[in-house]
Write a protein that holds these residues in place. Sequence first.
Motif, PDB file in Angstrom:
ATOM      1  N   ARG A   9       0.846  -1.192   0.000  1.00 46.91           N
ATOM      2  CA  ARG A   9       0.000   0.000   0.000  1.00 46.91           C
ATOM      3  C   ARG A   9       0.884   1.246   0.000  1.00 46.91           C
ATOM      4  N   PRO A  10       0.768   2.087  -1.007  1.00 47.04           N
ATOM      5  CA  PRO A  10       1.618   3.277  -1.030  1.00 47.04           C
ATOM      6  C   PRO A  10       1.273   4.246   0.092  1.00 47.04           C
ATOM      7  N   THR A  11       2.291   4.930   0.556  1.00 49.77           N
ATOM      8  CA  THR A  11       2.093   5.938   1.595  1.00 49.77           C
ATOM      9  C   THR A  11       2.459   7.302   1.025  1.00 49.77           C
ATOM     10  N   PHE A  15       5.160   8.129  -1.794  1.00 50.95           N
ATOM     11  CA  PHE A  15       4.738   8.869  -2.990  1.00 50.95           C
ATOM     12  C   PHE A  15       5.677  10.051  -3.224  1.00 50.95           C
ATOM     13  N   THR A 268      -1.613  14.810  -3.140  1.00 48.50           N
ATOM     14  CA  THR A 268      -1.691  13.465  -2.575  1.00 48.50           C
ATOM     15  C   THR A 268      -2.921  13.274  -1.706  1.00 48.50           C
ATOM     16  N   ARG A 269      -3.541  14.350  -1.308  1.00 48.98           N
ATOM     17  CA  ARG A 269      -4.727  14.198  -0.455  1.00 48.98           C
ATOM     18  C   ARG A 269      -5.862  13.463  -1.160  1.00 48.98           C
ATOM     19  N   VAL A 270      -5.884  13.511  -2.471  1.00 49.19           N
ATOM     20  CA  VAL A 270      -6.997  12.873  -3.166  1.00 49.19           C
ATOM     21  C   VAL A 270      -6.676  11.426  -3.517  1.00 49.19           C
ATOM     22  N   LEU A 271      -5.448  10.996  -3.267  1.00 47.92           N
ATOM     23  CA  LEU A 271      -5.102   9.608  -3.579  1.00 47.92           C
ATOM     24  C   LEU A 271      -5.289   8.731  -2.350  1.00 47.92           C
ATOM     25  N   PRO A 272      -5.521   7.440  -2.562  1.00 51.98           N
ATOM     26  CA  PRO A 272      -5.687   6.547  -1.396  1.00 51.98           C
ATOM     27  C   PRO A 272      -4.350   6.214  -0.762  1.00 51.98           C
ATOM     28  N   LEU A 273      -3.735   7.185  -0.144  1.00 56.04           N
ATOM     29  CA  LEU A 273      -2.432   6.999   0.480  1.00 56.04           C
ATOM     30  C   LEU A 273      -2.580   7.128   1.985  1.00 56.04           C
ATOM     31  N   SER A 274      -1.875   6.277   2.705  1.00 59.12           N
ATOM     32  CA  SER A 274      -1.910   6.410   4.156  1.00 59.12           C
ATOM     33  C   SER A 274      -0.938   7.499   4.603  1.00 59.12           C
TER      34      SER A 274
END
Lengths: 383, 244
Positions: A9-11, A15, A268-274
């Motif tokens: 899972r990318p973070t 990123f 990056t706020r709109v991507l599913p990143l933790s």
Amino acid sequence: MHSDSSAPRPTVPAFGRRLLRIRLGNRLRESLRDPLGSLWFLGWLGFLLLVAANIVHQAVLGLADKLGGPTDSAAAVTLALLMHVALFHGLAQEGREGQRPWIRVLPLADAASRLLLRAFGALALCLLAYLASMDGGAWSSWASLLLLPAALRLGFFLPAGLVGRGWLPLALYLLPLSGSAHAEAARLLFVLAPLFLLLPAARQDPPARGRPRPFVRRLRAWDRLHPLFLAAGVLLAPLPLALLAGFAWHRLLLGPCLTKAGAAVRVTRVLPLSWGRFLQGQVLEIARRLWPVPGLLLVMLLLRDGMYSLPWLLLLPADALLLLSLRLALPDSPRLRELLGGILVALALFCALLLPPLLGPLLLLLGLLLYTAARHSRERSAW
Amino acid sequence: MSDALLQVRNLRITLSGREVLQGIDLDLAAGEWLGLVGANGSGKTTLVRSICGRLPVQAGCVTVSGKDLAEQPVPAKQALGVCLEPAALPEDLSLRQFLDLWAWGKGRKACGVEDLALCDALDLGEELDLPLGAYSLGMKQKASLVAALMGDPPLLLLDESLSNLDPLSRVRLRELLGERHRAGCSILYCAHEFSELQRCCDRVLALEEGRIFAFWHREEWSGRDLEALFLAALEEIRGDRGDR
């Protein structure tokens, strides 16, 4: 959905690293097409040189320590050089003091790391000269001015240090004076003073059986005073260079990078990143509240340790923090930028006034360059 | 529990002391194409930004595919395809690099052939290795749309995403979005072009001062002018406010 379940899972930091890698690749490709015209390339080359200088210096000092030599960098080098002279004149016993491997290792390490540091200094100045003049011809003169003495020193000192003994290496060692004039002056004074004060006395001293000769003991006692000289040099000499280099980092490298980093964080706020909320919320909030601390810390560390030490390696992250916090605290403050530029100019001029006559104008010129650059920065309002 | 793909409950957002969203409630069913209209500053973009995670939810609740955006942002955002504003694109990256990065951010290794085919379809195939900074506004818009459509997300958020496109690209994208819609994709679409909304949407909501003040289903505007309906409703609500 085409998601790859095997991929981790990318973070947000991952990123950011990936984005940075792509950007670095792009910049490197651009720079290699026109290396001398690329401020970015010169700046990062400077940083790499700085890191390399520290690594070389620390690594060889570590080796010297392992071989039983002293580890205080400049003092050790000076002691090693004096040993050369002492051996040449028969003042030290070959078996006791002369055959210690660190005596040969340290001057070489010092010369190599100084060359790298000079190259870094030259690059930092090139950046400023380039920025101020926007003229590709200006940088080479700065480069030759600072690089030449170091190159001369390394070129002559290496064979002399390896093969020759006596005054030749010492003379070559003392030969160049460069931008860090106070450090050089302190070194000069420190090396010459014991030669004049101690050597005549040493000639009259009878050798003591099983114990170091009095000359060596006095030399070591003198060596303990070295930190005072070093401190005097360190306090004054690296500061202008530190300020110039710091300014170059601010203006040319980190400012644009952070502007882009800010945009990247928003994206990056709109991507599913933790980790996104942590990064956006906590870190930035802490930076906003503590904005003056990194700058103060940086200055304190620079004043304390000088050029060879950790703060230079910390320059990049500390500067990033400072700039980031400044941007957060005062996002659009031309007055603040002007004030900072003015402080930098004042410090540079202050240092210039304390220098010997021949070198004073050099730093004065640097101060003026800095002022030009600060004004340029204010006009472009893009730190 | 509602079977809506997107659920917004009592969403309130305050920016610089101004309450931009004043308690929004909306449901978007799976496979529905929902339009959002409103005057400039009515809160459309803020609503979309809150739903996609760019603005934190200050009060209320946003649920995507049953996942609370505030509590479970990662799984909630996995269902979203967000069309970035052109200004938010990284200008020093080429389109190929940007799409690879975006795909990686969505949990894939790199962008796929279908994404590159979409670039070709939008006349971006020749410009894949050109930095995005060299793109025109319309080209950037198309690049954003390719990124938004990547991976067939079940919910697309489009904020005036067709507004800068040339007529041919607009037709192609309309067809493409129509295909996605027919395949079950939900779309939340903010726009000022009523003809576009009227042609595509199943339902249209109207915003004014951070509140939904009217909505129409396709049947209601059939044979009528949606723009006229909106203007009449807007006039009425502004008149009411004036009376108060």
